[in-house]
Structures are given as structure tokens and as C-alpha cells.
Design an enzyme around this catalytic site. Structure first.
Site, PDB file in Angstrom:
ATOM      1  N   HIS A  57      -3.845   1.726  -5.773  1.00  0.00           N
ATOM      2  CA  HIS A  57      -4.016   2.810  -4.796  1.00  0.00           C
ATOM      3  C   HIS A  57      -5.437   3.370  -4.864  1.00  0.00           C
ATOM      4  O   HIS A  57      -6.081   3.581  -3.827  1.00  0.00           O
ATOM      5  CB  HIS A  57      -2.984   3.905  -5.085  1.00  0.00           C
ATOM      6  N   GLU A  58      -5.930   3.613  -6.079  1.00  0.00           N
ATOM      7  CA  GLU A  58      -7.269   4.184  -6.231  1.00  0.00           C
ATOM      8  C   GLU A  58      -8.352   3.189  -5.830  1.00  0.00           C
ATOM      9  O   GLU A  58      -9.355   3.566  -5.211  1.00  0.00           O
ATOM     10  CB  GLU A  58      -7.479   4.654  -7.680  1.00  0.00           C
ATOM     11  N   HIS A 108      -8.650   3.193  -2.146  1.00  0.00           N
ATOM     12  CA  HIS A 108      -9.473   4.315  -1.673  1.00  0.00           C
ATOM     13  C   HIS A 108     -10.945   3.915  -1.636  1.00  0.00           C
ATOM     14  O   HIS A 108     -11.662   4.192  -0.663  1.00  0.00           O
ATOM     15  CB  HIS A 108      -9.318   5.522  -2.603  1.00  0.00           C
ATOM     16  N   GLU A 162      -4.139   8.761   2.640  1.00  0.00           N
ATOM     17  CA  GLU A 162      -3.212   8.447   1.547  1.00  0.00           C
ATOM     18  C   GLU A 162      -2.225   7.351   1.948  1.00  0.00           C
ATOM     19  O   GLU A 162      -1.906   6.471   1.149  1.00  0.00           O
ATOM     20  CB  GLU A 162      -2.462   9.712   1.114  1.00  0.00           C
TER      21      GLU A 162
END
Length: 289
Positions: free
Chosen positions: A144-145, A148, A224
Site C-alpha cells: 500500500h505504501e 502511494h 487511499e
């Protein structure tokens, strides 16, 4: 207390620097004897709006390290640290970005990514995340990071924040000048802005600032969803990310410093000012994708 003091001092320093730049360029003198110089005001608004956002982005990595107490993994000291570094490298290669710095910080379950550039970012995970989740779930959070970073979310949010700040500074002063002119239209001896200008400008800075924050938070929530989908794509399946979100929904998540809160894995409850959607909405979006 340390984080609050750092936040205040940093913002004061940024405002001081931007004020000096505005004075040197002459755009702070947008109120003239002949009225409002819109060109100078726009220049002032751009400097104040984008300047603070860009400076915050450029110093985001050192600020995050200091405020969250991140320990950079220069040389893995144990199997967990080696695994985290290998996982970040695997996802970074798959996403086509440079290897980020990798760090660990003490605290409840959370993680964040920050940095001004895609090829020199920072990914940090908390000790609480490592202790309360399975490796597959932690892997999904790291994905997930990395997503980003690959999506350029830090730069995108900076640009959006800069645009919103610019509109707030510009509109509040234009409207403030119009209100002041109306209130003093029969006062032929007056020169320069009156109290109507200053009061209106201050009030609108606050009101429009709230509106801008709502818009920025909305963009953050959409981001997100994309990062969740990006993590599922990096892992090749979405169930680990769903499991990680479900786990986070049942855990107490750490409150990150303001400078990196928007880039964390866990957030608020989906209210107007929340940078993260509710966990339930994120899980539903992944299940329906």
C-alpha cells in the site's frame, strides 16, 4: 509536546521565509493608493499558497524521521528487518520506482510513506504493525505504501494543497477589499485599507481554509482507494490487503505526526476532514473491484 513544538516552529519558519521572498519580489505590496493590484496579489497568493506546500514536501523525509522517531535500517540487525527491506525492494522493483529508505518506529500499528521524489522516498512501519499482524498482512501494508509512492501521491497532494491555498489567499483579500470599499464608499478622506478589509480577510482565511481542507481531504480519501488497489496489484491478489484492513479495523492505530498523517495506512472514520475513508468502505471497494 515535541511534535507540537516542531510543527509550530517549522510553520513559523516557513511563513517567515515566504514573507521575505514576497517582500523581495515586491508582490506583498498589492494594496496601492489606486486600489487592489490583482497581478501583485496573484503573485503573493501563489508564493504563499504553493511555497508552504512545496517546502513542506521537500523537508517531509527529515521531518518524518525526527517527529516519528524513525530508525532507518542501514544494515538489517535481525530477520524481521531483513525481511522488511527485501519486501520493500521487491515491490519497488515491481512498481518501477527507486529503492526507498526503509525504517521502523515505535508505536501502535501503522505505516507511512513520504518524500518529495518517487526514486528517493521513505517507507516506515511501526513495531506495533509487526507484532500484531501476519507477515502476509504486513506485506500488503508495505505494498500500500509503495503504491502511494508509485502513484506520485505526495506530489499530487502538494499540488492540490498549493492550489487550494492560493485560492484562499487570493479570494479572501479580493472579497475583503470589496467589503471594505463598500463600507467606506462615502468616506472620501480615508486612504488605505480599513478594519473591514482586515476583519473580512481574517474571517475568510479561516472559513475558506476549512472549505479547502475538506476538498484536500476528499482527494486524499480517493487516493487511499487507489493505494489499496495498488497493493492488491503488487501482491497479485487482493485478499491480503482485505485481511490487513480488517485487522487494522480491530486494532488501535497510532496517531501519526501531522506531516505524514495523510500518508499512513490507517486513518479516521470518514468524516469530512478525514484523510482516510472508513475501513469498511475500503474493504468493500476492494471486494467489488
Amino acid at each position: 509536546m515535541k511534535r507540537i513544538l516542531l510543527f509550530v516552529v517549522t510553520n513559523l519558519a516557513v511563513v517567515l521565509v515566504l514573507g521575505i521572498v514576497s517582500r523581495l519580489l515586491g508582490v506583498d505590496r498589492f494594496l496601492t493608493a489606486n486600489g487592489l493590484n490583482l497581478g501583485a496579489l496573484l503573485g503573493f497568493a501563489l508564493i504563499m499558497g504553493f511555497g508552504g506546500a512545496i517546502i513542506s514536501l521537500l523537508i517531509s523525509k527529515p521531518m518524518a524521521k525526527w517527529s516519528a522517531g524513525v530508525q532507518i535500517i542501514e544494515q538489517p540487525r535481525n530477520q524481521d528487518e531483513a525481511w522488511i527491506v527485501d519486501t520493500v525492494r521487491k515491490f519497488a522493483d515491481k512498481a518501477g520506482i527507486g529503492m526507498p529508505e526503509v525504517g521502523i518506529f515505535e508505536g501502535d500499528p501503522n505505516a507511512f510513506a513520504t518524500g518529495a521524489f518517487r526514486d528517493s522516498a521513505l517507507v516506515a512501519v511501526s513495531t506495533g504493525l509487526l507484532h500484531n499482524m501476519t507477515k502476509e498482512e504486513v506485506e500488503a501494508v508495505i505494498g500500500h505504501e509503495v503504491a502511494h509512492i508509485a502513484n506520485g501521491d505526495m506530489v499530487t497532494m502538494t499540488l492540490i494543497q498549493g492550489v487550494m491555498n492560493t485560492f484562499v489567499v487570493f479570494l479572501s483579500r479580493v472579497i475583503g477589499y470589496a467589503v471594505d470599499s463598500f463600507l467606506r464608499k462615502n468616506d472620501e478622506e480615508s486612504s488605505g485599507p480599513g478594519m473591514g478589509y482586515y476583519i473580512t480577510t481574517i474571517v475568510l482565511d479561516i472559513v475558506l481554509g476549512f472549505v479547502a481542507a475538506i476538498i484536500v481531504a476528499w482527494f486524499s480519501r480517493q487516493r487511499e482507494f487507489r493505494a489499496d488497489a495498488g497493493a492488491a496489484q503488487l501482491m497479485g491478489r487482493k485478499q491480503p490487503m482485505i485481511n490487513a484492513l480488517a485487522r487494522l479495523g480491530g486494532l488501535h492505530s497510532a496517531e501519526l505526526p501531522k506531516s505524514v498523517a495523510a500518508m499512513g495506512i490507517a486513518g479516521g472514520i470518514g468524516q469530512l476532514f478525514s484523510t482516510h475513508p472508513p475501513i469498511e468502505e475500503r474493504i468493500a471497494a476492494l471486494q467489488n473491484s
